[in-house]
Enzyme design. Structure first.
Site, mmCIF file in Angstrom:
data_model
loop_
_atom_site.group_PDB
_atom_site.id
_atom_site.type_symbol
_atom_site.label_atom_id
_atom_site.label_comp_id
_atom_site.label_asym_id
_atom_site.label_seq_id
_atom_site.Cartn_x
_atom_site.Cartn_y
_atom_site.Cartn_z
ATOM 1 N N GLU A 33 1.175 -1.140 -0.491
ATOM 2 C CA GLU A 33 0.290 0.034 -0.132
ATOM 3 C C GLU A 33 0.946 1.304 -0.143
ATOM 4 N N GLY A 39 -6.430 0.629 4.426
ATOM 5 C CA GLY A 39 -7.758 1.493 4.878
ATOM 6 C C GLY A 39 -8.558 1.871 2.938
ATOM 7 N N GLY A 180 -22.648 17.009 -10.379
ATOM 8 C CA GLY A 180 -22.863 15.257 -11.005
ATOM 9 C C GLY A 180 -23.924 14.994 -9.873
ATOM 10 N N ALA A 181 -25.146 15.163 -10.353
ATOM 11 C CA ALA A 181 -26.433 14.315 -8.774
ATOM 12 C C ALA A 181 -26.680 12.620 -9.128
ATOM 13 N N ILE A 184 -22.365 10.531 -4.646
ATOM 14 C CA ILE A 184 -20.891 11.408 -3.734
ATOM 15 C C ILE A 184 -21.591 12.825 -3.911
ATOM 16 N N ASP A 312 -12.954 -2.133 -6.894
ATOM 17 C CA ASP A 312 -13.269 -1.084 -8.245
ATOM 18 C C ASP A 312 -12.131 -1.657 -9.721
ATOM 19 N N MET A 318 -19.414 0.078 -8.170
ATOM 20 C CA MET A 318 -17.898 0.625 -7.228
ATOM 21 C C MET A 318 -18.687 0.954 -5.622
ATOM 22 N N HIS A 321 -18.445 -3.027 -0.216
ATOM 23 C CA HIS A 321 -19.245 -4.822 0.657
ATOM 24 C C HIS A 321 -19.007 -5.069 -1.143
ATOM 25 N N HIS A 444 -43.098 -4.867 16.780
ATOM 26 C CA HIS A 444 -43.920 -3.803 16.695
ATOM 27 C C HIS A 444 -44.109 -2.736 18.192
HETATM 28 P P1 FAD Z 1 -9.565 1.056 -2.827
HETATM 29 O O1 FAD Z 1 -10.431 1.545 -1.188
HETATM 30 O O2 FAD Z 1 -9.857 2.692 -3.654
HETATM 31 O O3 FAD Z 1 -8.157 0.755 -2.197
HETATM 32 C C1 FAD Z 1 -7.011 0.964 -3.034
HETATM 33 C C2 FAD Z 1 -5.446 1.127 -2.804
HETATM 34 O O4 FAD Z 1 -4.828 0.918 -3.287
HETATM 35 C C3 FAD Z 1 -4.865 2.270 -2.380
HETATM 36 O O5 FAD Z 1 -5.740 3.512 -0.796
HETATM 37 C C4 FAD Z 1 -4.309 3.000 -2.946
HETATM 38 O O6 FAD Z 1 -3.804 4.334 -2.537
HETATM 39 C C5 FAD Z 1 -3.370 2.168 -3.304
HETATM 40 N N1 FAD Z 1 -2.593 1.635 -4.423
HETATM 41 C C6 FAD Z 1 -3.219 2.053 -5.465
HETATM 42 N N2 FAD Z 1 -2.202 1.523 -6.673
HETATM 43 C C7 FAD Z 1 -1.090 1.026 -5.634
HETATM 44 C C8 FAD Z 1 0.131 0.202 -6.003
HETATM 45 N N3 FAD Z 1 0.231 -0.222 -7.063
HETATM 46 N N4 FAD Z 1 0.519 0.201 -5.189
HETATM 47 C C9 FAD Z 1 0.259 0.353 -3.548
HETATM 48 N N5 FAD Z 1 -0.805 0.749 -3.570
HETATM 49 C C10 FAD Z 1 -1.999 1.115 -3.882
HETATM 50 N N6 FAD Z 1 -19.018 2.612 -0.693
HETATM 51 C C11 FAD Z 1 -19.735 2.191 -0.048
HETATM 52 O O7 FAD Z 1 -20.039 0.585 -0.177
HETATM 53 N N7 FAD Z 1 -20.034 2.567 0.859
HETATM 54 C C12 FAD Z 1 -20.001 4.100 0.720
HETATM 55 O O8 FAD Z 1 -20.735 5.203 1.981
HETATM 56 C C13 FAD Z 1 -18.654 4.450 0.643
HETATM 57 N N8 FAD Z 1 -19.099 5.825 0.351
HETATM 58 C C14 FAD Z 1 -17.712 6.177 -0.717
HETATM 59 C C15 FAD Z 1 -17.762 7.687 0.098
HETATM 60 C C16 FAD Z 1 -16.620 8.645 -0.896
HETATM 61 C C17 FAD Z 1 -16.697 10.241 -0.715
HETATM 62 C C18 FAD Z 1 -15.898 7.649 -1.848
HETATM 63 C C19 FAD Z 1 -15.133 8.984 -2.806
HETATM 64 C C20 FAD Z 1 -16.172 6.547 -2.200
HETATM 65 C C21 FAD Z 1 -17.047 5.652 -1.297
HETATM 66 N N9 FAD Z 1 -17.590 4.555 -1.422
HETATM 67 C C22 FAD Z 1 -18.262 3.868 -1.079
HETATM 68 C C23 FAD Z 1 -17.475 3.540 -2.533
HETATM 69 C C24 FAD Z 1 -15.595 2.956 -1.462
HETATM 70 O O9 FAD Z 1 -14.925 4.006 -0.878
HETATM 71 C C25 FAD Z 1 -15.163 2.453 -2.648
HETATM 72 O O10 FAD Z 1 -15.612 1.057 -3.538
HETATM 73 C C26 FAD Z 1 -13.784 0.905 -2.173
HETATM 74 O O11 FAD Z 1 -13.106 1.975 -1.180
HETATM 75 C C27 FAD Z 1 -12.839 0.338 -3.334
HETATM 76 O O12 FAD Z 1 -12.286 -0.709 -2.235
HETATM 77 P P2 FAD Z 1 -10.803 -1.049 -3.604
HETATM 78 O O13 FAD Z 1 -10.171 -2.042 -1.988
HETATM 79 O O14 FAD Z 1 -11.317 -1.689 -4.942
HETATM 80 O O15 FAD Z 1 -10.186 0.561 -3.222
HETATM 81 P P1 NAI Z 2 -22.222 7.960 -9.687
HETATM 82 O O1 NAI Z 2 -21.925 7.813 -10.923
HETATM 83 O O2 NAI Z 2 -22.789 7.974 -8.439
HETATM 84 O O3 NAI Z 2 -22.332 9.534 -10.213
HETATM 85 C C1 NAI Z 2 -22.075 10.274 -11.125
HETATM 86 C C2 NAI Z 2 -23.058 11.139 -11.422
HETATM 87 O O4 NAI Z 2 -22.530 12.616 -12.498
HETATM 88 C C3 NAI Z 2 -24.131 10.830 -12.633
HETATM 89 O O5 NAI Z 2 -25.385 11.264 -12.321
HETATM 90 C C4 NAI Z 2 -23.936 11.613 -13.720
HETATM 91 O O6 NAI Z 2 -25.163 11.410 -15.076
HETATM 92 C C5 NAI Z 2 -23.884 12.222 -13.628
HETATM 93 N N1 NAI Z 2 -21.945 13.114 -14.593
HETATM 94 C C6 NAI Z 2 -21.536 12.523 -15.489
HETATM 95 N N2 NAI Z 2 -21.259 12.836 -16.084
HETATM 96 C C7 NAI Z 2 -21.118 14.456 -15.770
HETATM 97 C C8 NAI Z 2 -21.480 15.744 -16.593
HETATM 98 N N3 NAI Z 2 -20.095 16.019 -17.462
HETATM 99 N N4 NAI Z 2 -21.493 16.939 -16.553
HETATM 100 C C9 NAI Z 2 -22.851 16.585 -15.088
HETATM 101 N N5 NAI Z 2 -23.193 15.263 -14.773
HETATM 102 C C10 NAI Z 2 -22.344 14.131 -14.878
HETATM 103 O O7 NAI Z 2 -20.532 8.768 -9.657
HETATM 104 P P2 NAI Z 2 -20.198 9.342 -8.199
HETATM 105 O O8 NAI Z 2 -21.160 10.363 -7.180
HETATM 106 O O9 NAI Z 2 -19.043 10.192 -8.510
HETATM 107 O O10 NAI Z 2 -19.497 8.725 -7.418
HETATM 108 C C11 NAI Z 2 -19.012 7.356 -7.921
HETATM 109 C C12 NAI Z 2 -18.880 6.480 -6.907
HETATM 110 O O11 NAI Z 2 -18.762 5.739 -5.584
HETATM 111 C C13 NAI Z 2 -20.897 6.030 -6.944
HETATM 112 O O12 NAI Z 2 -20.996 4.982 -8.321
HETATM 113 C C14 NAI Z 2 -20.333 4.593 -5.877
HETATM 114 O O13 NAI Z 2 -19.736 3.490 -6.478
HETATM 115 C C15 NAI Z 2 -19.338 4.939 -4.837
HETATM 116 N N6 NAI Z 2 -20.261 5.755 -3.932
HETATM 117 C C16 NAI Z 2 -20.603 5.133 -2.604
HETATM 118 C C17 NAI Z 2 -21.205 5.978 -1.365
HETATM 119 C C18 NAI Z 2 -22.084 4.808 -1.003
HETATM 120 O O14 NAI Z 2 -22.424 3.887 -1.020
HETATM 121 N N7 NAI Z 2 -23.595 4.982 -0.678
HETATM 122 C C19 NAI Z 2 -21.109 7.208 -1.285
HETATM 123 C C20 NAI Z 2 -20.235 8.176 -2.119
HETATM 124 C C21 NAI Z 2 -19.440 7.186 -3.409
#
Ligand code: FAD
Ligand code: NAI
Length: 465
Positions: A33, A39, A180-181, A184, A312, A318, A321, A444
Site C-alpha cells: 500500500e 484502508g 453530478g447528481a 457523492i 473498484d 464501485m 462491500h 412492534h
Molecule cells: P480502494 O479503496 O480505492 O483502495 C485501493 C488502494 O490501493 C488505495 O489505498 C491506493 O492507495 C492503493 N494503491 C493503488 N495503486 C497502488 C499501487 N500501485 N501500489 C500500492 N498501493 C496502491 N462505498 C460503499 O460501499 N459505501 C459508502 O458509503 C461509500 N462511500 C464513499 C464515499 C466517497 C466520498 C467515495 C469516494 C467512495 C465511497 N464508496 C463507498 C466507495 C468505496 O470507497 C470503494 O468502492 C472502495 O473503497 C473500493 O475498494 P477497493 O479496495 O477496490 O479500492
Molecule cells: P455516480 O456515478 O454515482 O454519479 C455521477 C453523476 O454524474 C451521474 O448522475 C452522471 O450522470 C453525472 N455526470 C456525469 N458526467 C457529467 C457531466 N459532465 N456533467 C454533469 N453531470 C455528469 O458517481 P459519484 O457520485 O462520483 O460516485 C462514484 C461512486 O462512488 C459511486 O458510483 C459509488 O459506487 C461510490 N460511492 C458510494 C457511496 C455509497 O455507497 N453510499 C457514497 C459515495 C460514493
C-alpha cells in the site's frame, strides 16, 4: 527476495479483506500500500469520513429543525474545526484497526507503490527511494479507483474540489455548485447544505442517480428539493474560471439553448470514478484494461496466469462491500475452496436524510427484461413508529416474480432504511418469496414492520394504509 503465496497490491476494502482472509487460511501474504495508512479510499477519503460528516451534520440539523417539534428547546451551533477533528480521529482509529488486524493475521504490510514486474514479481518503490522485489505465487490487484476528471474544470482542491477536498473544506461555503447528481454529489452536497451552504446540483441527465429505481429517485429528488437543494437537470458544465474568492461556471442545456454562468464559492466535481491502474506494470504480464480502464476478470482471474483482480478496478458497482465480498471469494478460490459472490444481491445505500436503500432489480430493469412482476408498496406514513417519531417520510417497495412470488428487488426511501435493507439481502440469498417475509413476525412498534407490510402488499393483504 521475499517469497509469498500471495502479494496483494492495494490496502483498501478489497486488499485488506483479502490479506486478512489469506492470513486466516494460513497463506504467506503481503499487502503493498502506497498511502501512509491502510484502508484505501473507503476508510481514508470515502465511506467513513463522509459518513462521519453526514451523521454530525444530520444531528445538527435535527437539533435545529426537529427538536422543537418534540418539545425540546435547544440552541446549538456548528463548530466546524471540531466536527472535522472528530471525523479525522474516527478515521485514524479505523485505519489503525486494520494495521492491528494485519499483525494479528500475520500479514506483511509492504509500504510503497507496487508495480508488477513480470510473472510472479512485484516491485515496490518505498518512500526512501529503495526498491524491493517480492516473489509471488499469486498477485492480487486491488488498486481501486480515482475521481473522473472533466475537461475544462480543473480540480485544484482549493476552490474546485473532488470528494477528497469536499471532506475537508476550511469553511462553510455560502454557495456550492455540485457537478453530478450521483451518490457523492448528493451525500456531500447534503453535508454542506445542512451546515449552511446554498447548494446547486448540475446534472447531465434529466434525472438524478442513474440506475436507481425511477420512482424512488423522483421521491428522493422531491425530498432534497424540499430541504433546499436546487437541481439543474439536463445541463452540462463546459468550463470553469477560478479566482481567489470563487468560481464561475459556464453551463449549457444538454439539448441546446442559452448558456448561463453560475457562480459559487466552491465547486464539487463528482461525475463518477474510474479504475486506477497507473504505473501498475500491467503490460509486463500482457493485461490490457478495457476501453474504460477496467481490468477484465473471470471469477477474479485476469487473462494473465497467477494474476487476480477485485474491487473498484474491476467491473460492477464501485462499493466497499462488493470489493470485500470479492476479496474473500478470490482468496478462497486461490486456496482451493469454493469462493462465490452473488452479484444479484449487492445492496446500495445513499446515506442522506432520508436514506435510500435497494437490492436486486429495479422496475425499469424488470420491464426491459420482460419479467412479469407484482409490486407491494408501503408508506412510512402508515407505520406507527415512524409516525410517533415524526419521521414518516418515504416508502418500502417490494418487487416479486408474478409466477413464483420470488423477491426480485426491493427499493426503499426513508430514515434508517440503510440499516433495514439487510433483512431483504438475507431473504433474497435464501431465495425467499414475498410471502415468506409477509408471514414472518416482526417486532412492534418498529420501522421494520414496513418491510413486512410491503411484502403483504404484493398479494394485496396489507393490514394498514
Ligand atoms: P480502494 O479503496 O480505492 O483502495 C485501493 C488502494 O490501493 C488505495 O489505498 C491506493 O492507495 C492503493 N494503491 C493503488 N495503486 C497502488 C499501487 N500501485 N501500489 C500500492 N498501493 C496502491 N462505498 C460503499 O460501499 N459505501 C459508502 O458509503 C461509500 N462511500 C464513499 C464515499 C466517497 C466520498 C467515495 C469516494 C467512495 C465511497 N464508496 C463507498 C466507495 C468505496 O470507497 C470503494 O468502492 C472502495 O473503497 C473500493 O475498494 P477497493 O479496495 O477496490 O479500492
Ligand atoms: P455516480 O456515478 O454515482 O454519479 C455521477 C453523476 O454524474 C451521474 O448522475 C452522471 O450522470 C453525472 N455526470 C456525469 N458526467 C457529467 C457531466 N459532465 N456533467 C454533469 N453531470 C455528469 O458517481 P459519484 O457520485 O462520483 O460516485 C462514484 C461512486 O462512488 C459511486 O458510483 C459509488 O459506487 C461510490 N460511492 C458510494 C457511496 C455509497 O455507497 N453510499 C457514497 C459515495 C460514493
Amino acid at each position: 527476495m521475499a517469497a509469498y503465496d500471495v502479494v496483494i497490491i492495494g490496502g483498501g476494502p478489497g486488499g485488506y479483506n483479502a490479506a486478512i482472509r489469506a492470513g486466516q487460511l494460513g497463506l504467506k501474504v503481503a499487502c503493498v500500500e502506497g498511502r501512509a495508512t491502510l484502508g484505501g479510499t473507503c476508510l481514508n477519503v470515502g465511506c467513513m469520513p463522509s459518513k462521519a460528516l453526514l451523521h454530525a451534520s444530520e444531528m445538527l440539523e435535527s437539533a435545529q429543525k426537529d427538536f422543537a417539534g418534540l418539545g425540546i428547546d435547544a440552541t446549538v451551533a456548528l463548530n466546524l474545526p471540531n466536527m472535522m477533528k472528530q471525523k479525522d480521529d474516527s478515521v485514524g482509529q479505523l485505519t489503525k484497526g486494520i494495521e492491528f488486524l494485519f499483525k494479528k493475521n500475520k500479514v506483511d504490510w509492504i509500504k510503497g507503490w507496487g508495480k508488477i514486474a513480470g510473472a510472479g514479481k512485484v516491485e515496490v518503490a518505498g518512500g526512501d527511494g529503495q526498491a524491493t522485489t517480492l516473489e509471488a505465487k499469486n498477485i492480487l490487484i486491488a488498486t481501486g479507483s480515482e475521481p473522473s476528471p472533466l475537461a475544462g474544470v480543473e480540480v485544484d482542491q482549493k476552490r474546485i474540489v473532488d470528494s477528497t477536498g469536499a471532506l475537508s473544506l476550511p469553511e462553510v461555503p455560502k454557495s456550492l455548485v455540485v457537478i453530478g447528481a450521483g451518490i457523492i454529489g448528493l451525500e456531500l452536497g447534503s453535508v454542506w447544505r445542512r451546515l449552511g451552504a446554498q447548494v446547486t446540483v448540475v446534472e447531465f441527465l434529466d434525472r438524478i442517480c442513474p440506475g436507481m429505481d425511477e420512482e424512488t429517485a423522483k421521491t428522493f429528488q422531491r425530498s432534497l428539493t424540499k430541504q433546499g437543494m436546487t437541481f439543474k437537470l439536463g445541463a452540462k458544465v463546459t468550463g470553469a474560471k477560478t479566482s481567489k474568492s470563487g468560481v464561475s461556471l459556464s453551463v449549457e442545456p444538454v439539448k441546446g439553448g442559452e448558456a448561463e454562468t453560475l457562480t459559487a464559492d466552491y465547486v464539487l466535481l463528482a461525475i463518477g470514478r474510474r479504475p486506477y491502474t497507473q504505473g501498475l506494470g500491467l503490460e509486463s504480464v500482457g493485461i490490457t484494461p478495457d476501453k474504460r480502464g477496467f481490468i477484465e476478470t473471470d471469477h477474479f482471474k485476469t487473462s494473465a496466469p497467477g494474476v487476480w483482480a477485485i474491487g473498484d478496478v474491476t467491473h460492477g458497482p464501485m462499493l466497499a462491500h462488493k470489493a470485500e465480498d470479492e476479496a474473500v471469494a478470490a482468496i478462497e478460490v486461490m486456496a482451493g475452496k469454493a469462493g462465490h459472490v452473488n452479484y444479484d444481491v449487492i445492496p446500495g445505500v445513499v446515506y442522506t436524510h432520508p436514506e435510500v436503500a435497494w437490492v436486486g432489480k429495479t422496475e425499469e430493469e424488470l420491464k426491459a427484461a420482460g419479467v412479469a412482476y407484482k409490486a407491494g408498496k408501503f408508506p412510512f406514513t402508515a407505520n406507527s413508529r415512524a409516525k410517533i417519531n415524526h419521521e414518516a417520510e418515504g416508502f418500502v417497495k417490494v418487487l416479486a416474480d408474478a409466477k413464483t412470488d420470488r423477491v426480485l428487488g426491493v427499493h426503499m426511501i426513508g430514515p434508517q432504511v440503510g440499516e433495514m435493507i439487510g433483512e431483504y439481502c438475507v431473504a433474497m440469498e435464501f431465495a425467499a418469496a414475498s410471502e415468506d417475509v409477509a408471514r414472518t413476525c416482526h417486532p412492534h412498534p418498529t420501522r421494520s414492520e414496513a418491510l413486512r407490510q410491503a411484502a403483504m402488499g404484493v398479494e394485496g393483504w396489507t393490514m394498514q394504509a
